[in-house]
Write a protein that holds these residues in place. Structure first.
Motif, PDB file in Angstrom:
ATOM      1  N   MET A 195     -12.615   5.391  15.418  1.00  0.00           N
ATOM      2  CA  MET A 195     -11.761   4.714  14.445  1.00  0.00           C
ATOM      3  C   MET A 195     -12.419   4.768  13.081  1.00  0.00           C
ATOM      4  O   MET A 195     -13.646   4.749  12.978  1.00  0.00           O
ATOM      5  CB  MET A 195     -11.551   3.245  14.827  1.00  0.00           C
ATOM      6  N   LYS A 196     -11.597   4.817  12.048  1.00  0.00           N
ATOM      7  CA  LYS A 196     -12.067   4.686  10.672  1.00  0.00           C
ATOM      8  C   LYS A 196     -11.365   3.492  10.055  1.00  0.00           C
ATOM      9  O   LYS A 196     -10.137   3.473   9.949  1.00  0.00           O
ATOM     10  CB  LYS A 196     -11.776   5.954   9.865  1.00  0.00           C
ATOM     11  N   LEU A 197     -12.162   2.486   9.694  1.00  0.00           N
ATOM     12  CA  LEU A 197     -11.621   1.241   9.159  1.00  0.00           C
ATOM     13  C   LEU A 197     -12.067   1.067   7.711  1.00  0.00           C
ATOM     14  O   LEU A 197     -13.258   0.975   7.422  1.00  0.00           O
ATOM     15  CB  LEU A 197     -12.114   0.059  10.000  1.00  0.00           C
ATOM     16  N   GLU A 198     -11.094   1.033   6.798  1.00  0.00           N
ATOM     17  CA  GLU A 198     -11.395   0.901   5.376  1.00  0.00           C
ATOM     18  C   GLU A 198     -11.265  -0.552   4.934  1.00  0.00           C
ATOM     19  O   GLU A 198     -10.306  -1.238   5.307  1.00  0.00           O
ATOM     20  CB  GLU A 198     -10.440   1.759   4.552  1.00  0.00           C
ATOM     21  N   LEU A 199     -12.219  -1.007   4.143  1.00  0.00           N
ATOM     22  CA  LEU A 199     -12.113  -2.313   3.505  1.00  0.00           C
ATOM     23  C   LEU A 199     -11.287  -2.136   2.233  1.00  0.00           C
ATOM     24  O   LEU A 199     -11.794  -1.767   1.183  1.00  0.00           O
ATOM     25  CB  LEU A 199     -13.498  -2.878   3.184  1.00  0.00           C
ATOM     26  N   THR A 200     -10.003  -2.376   2.361  1.00  0.00           N
ATOM     27  CA  THR A 200      -9.067  -2.091   1.280  1.00  0.00           C
ATOM     28  C   THR A 200      -9.175  -3.082   0.125  1.00  0.00           C
ATOM     29  O   THR A 200      -9.087  -2.703  -1.045  1.00  0.00           O
ATOM     30  CB  THR A 200      -7.625  -2.087   1.826  1.00  0.00           C
ATOM     31  N   GLN A 201      -9.368  -4.344   0.466  1.00  0.00           N
ATOM     32  CA  GLN A 201      -9.438  -5.393  -0.569  1.00  0.00           C
ATOM     33  C   GLN A 201     -10.457  -6.448  -0.146  1.00  0.00           C
ATOM     34  O   GLN A 201     -10.423  -6.942   0.989  1.00  0.00           O
ATOM     35  CB  GLN A 201      -8.062  -6.031  -0.768  1.00  0.00           C
ATOM     36  N   VAL A 202     -11.364  -6.773  -1.031  1.00  0.00           N
ATOM     37  CA  VAL A 202     -12.393  -7.772  -0.731  1.00  0.00           C
ATOM     38  C   VAL A 202     -12.470  -8.783  -1.865  1.00  0.00           C
ATOM     39  O   VAL A 202     -12.711  -8.412  -3.021  1.00  0.00           O
ATOM     40  CB  VAL A 202     -13.781  -7.122  -0.524  1.00  0.00           C
ATOM     41  N   GLU A 203     -12.236 -10.044  -1.554  1.00  0.00           N
ATOM     42  CA  GLU A 203     -12.333 -11.128  -2.524  1.00  0.00           C
ATOM     43  C   GLU A 203     -13.195 -12.242  -1.933  1.00  0.00           C
ATOM     44  O   GLU A 203     -13.638 -12.151  -0.778  1.00  0.00           O
ATOM     45  CB  GLU A 203     -10.942 -11.650  -2.884  1.00  0.00           C
ATOM     46  N   ASP A 204     -13.424 -13.291  -2.691  1.00  0.00           N
ATOM     47  CA  ASP A 204     -14.286 -14.380  -2.224  1.00  0.00           C
ATOM     48  C   ASP A 204     -13.742 -15.041  -0.966  1.00  0.00           C
ATOM     49  O   ASP A 204     -14.508 -15.422  -0.075  1.00  0.00           O
ATOM     50  CB  ASP A 204     -14.459 -15.435  -3.325  1.00  0.00           C
ATOM     51  N   ASP A 205     -12.422 -15.199  -0.883  1.00  0.00           N
ATOM     52  CA  ASP A 205     -11.828 -15.896   0.251  1.00  0.00           C
ATOM     53  C   ASP A 205     -10.847 -15.023   1.041  1.00  0.00           C
ATOM     54  O   ASP A 205     -10.024 -15.527   1.797  1.00  0.00           O
ATOM     55  CB  ASP A 205     -11.109 -17.163  -0.227  1.00  0.00           C
ATOM     56  N   TYR A 206     -10.947 -13.706   0.852  1.00  0.00           N
ATOM     57  CA  TYR A 206      -9.950 -12.832   1.482  1.00  0.00           C
ATOM     58  C   TYR A 206     -10.506 -11.417   1.662  1.00  0.00           C
ATOM     59  O   TYR A 206     -11.161 -10.876   0.773  1.00  0.00           O
ATOM     60  CB  TYR A 206      -8.683 -12.790   0.619  1.00  0.00           C
ATOM     61  N   ILE A 207     -10.259 -10.839   2.847  1.00  0.00           N
ATOM     62  CA  ILE A 207     -10.623  -9.444   3.123  1.00  0.00           C
ATOM     63  C   ILE A 207      -9.439  -8.772   3.810  1.00  0.00           C
ATOM     64  O   ILE A 207      -8.900  -9.297   4.786  1.00  0.00           O
ATOM     65  CB  ILE A 207     -11.865  -9.335   4.028  1.00  0.00           C
ATOM     66  N   ARG A 208      -9.040  -7.622   3.303  1.00  0.00           N
ATOM     67  CA  ARG A 208      -7.977  -6.843   3.948  1.00  0.00           C
ATOM     68  C   ARG A 208      -8.518  -5.474   4.328  1.00  0.00           C
ATOM     69  O   ARG A 208      -9.194  -4.809   3.531  1.00  0.00           O
ATOM     70  CB  ARG A 208      -6.772  -6.683   3.015  1.00  0.00           C
ATOM     71  N   THR A 209      -8.255  -5.072   5.567  1.00  0.00           N
ATOM     72  CA  THR A 209      -8.718  -3.773   6.049  1.00  0.00           C
ATOM     73  C   THR A 209      -7.531  -2.915   6.471  1.00  0.00           C
ATOM     74  O   THR A 209      -6.450  -3.431   6.803  1.00  0.00           O
ATOM     75  CB  THR A 209      -9.671  -3.918   7.243  1.00  0.00           C
ATOM     76  N   THR A 210      -7.739  -1.604   6.483  1.00  0.00           N
ATOM     77  CA  THR A 210      -6.706  -0.649   6.887  1.00  0.00           C
ATOM     78  C   THR A 210      -7.323   0.380   7.829  1.00  0.00           C
ATOM     79  O   THR A 210      -8.389   0.931   7.534  1.00  0.00           O
ATOM     80  CB  THR A 210      -6.115   0.076   5.670  1.00  0.00           C
TER      81      THR A 210
END
Length: 282
Positions: A195-210
């Motif tokens: 699998m390849k998992l990208e950290l699309t968005q990283v903030e202080d209180d939020y992380i979104r991966t794709t």
């Protein structure tokens, strides 16, 4: 096949239906006929047929285990159909409407063959946990090497765990690589995937991966799309972590694989929350 026959209800409902009908004519009845004994004999032959398909289709035993409930469920429905027919005949009543049951099973076998016979495939599961740590401490835990050699739920234990996780930092744009090695026949018929998992968005209180790529064993059943992680401060010492997993269901019928996959993904989310997010000092 080009239209993914192996993912439709035509395989998971249609094939068991026709096999069960065929067995009704092929398997000889006992010398002293007993409907219960006869169907016990059919169940044994059905098991032999199912295990044989694993060899013929060069497929893994996990797949056979996955559709066993459907297979035996349909055989049981055919058994009820036979009981109903015998009952109606004993009462000198027409048994034609007893055939509604096998007709319904036959029609349900076409779910997923074309878009118009498909149901909703987009799913998401959200789980949460309250951890005695700050968001910063939890993120530091996520950066540490991941070890998932743990005791798992009975359903998850059927699937292989990653044999290597190459994870960098928690910076936006990072791509984490996850490698799998699995044996479709327990000790042989070995396959590798990743699998390849990208950290699309990283903030202080939020992380979104794709998920950019998935060739693991899991990709035979569903498509993992991504995750969302939210850190919500409860107070100065506790943080509520909410993990949402988004996925796409491949397999039909929806009435079976929908709840089954929802349960499996929910168990996965609980496992990840308890194993990857809780700092050892808490």
């Amino acid at each position: 096949m080009s239209y993914n026959f192996d993912r439709t209800a035509l395989l998971y409902v249609g094939v068991p239906f026709f096999v069960s009908v065929a067995l009704l004519y092929i398997v000889k009845k006992p010398e002293k006929p007993s409907l219960n004994r006869y169907y016990g004999h059919l169940v044994l032959w059905s098991l032999i047929v199912m295990l044989g398909t694993s060899v013929v289709l060069f497929e893994g035993f996990v797949c056979v285990i996955m559709f066993m409930p459907i297979y035996f469920g349909i055989l049981f429905l055919m058994y009820l159909f036979q009981l109903l027919s015998c009952y109606l005949k004993s009462r000198n009543k027409g048994s034609y409407y007893a055939h509604i049951l096998p007709v319904v099973i036959f029609l349900s076998a076409f779910e997923g063959v074309v878009p118009s016979t498909s149901f909703e495939r987009e799913y998401s599961i959200t789980k949460n946990i309250v951890i005695s740590a700050t968001p910063e401490e939890i993120k530091n835990k996520l950066i540490e090497p991941m070890h998932l050699n743990i005791e798992r739920n009975w359903l998850l234990s059927l699937f292989p765990m990653p044999n290597n996780i190459d994870a960098g930092t928690l910076s936006a744009g990072d791509v984490h690589n996850i490698d799998f090695t699995y044996h479709r026949w327990f000790v042989t018929n070995t396959h590798k995937g990743h699998m390849k998992l990208e950290l699309t968005q990283v903030e202080d209180d939020y992380i979104r991966t794709t998920f950019l790529e998935d060739t693991s064993y899991i990709s035979n059943y569903l498509k993992l799309k991504g995750t969302e992680i939210r850190f919500i401060k409860v107070d100065n010492e506790n943080t509520k972590v909410m993990l949402t997993i988004y996925y796409y269901r491949f397999l039909d019928p929806a009435w079976y694989f929908g709840p089954l996959q929802k349960y499996a993904i929910g168990q996965t989310a609980d496992m990840l929350l308890s194993e990857l997010f809780i700092p050892e000092t808490t």
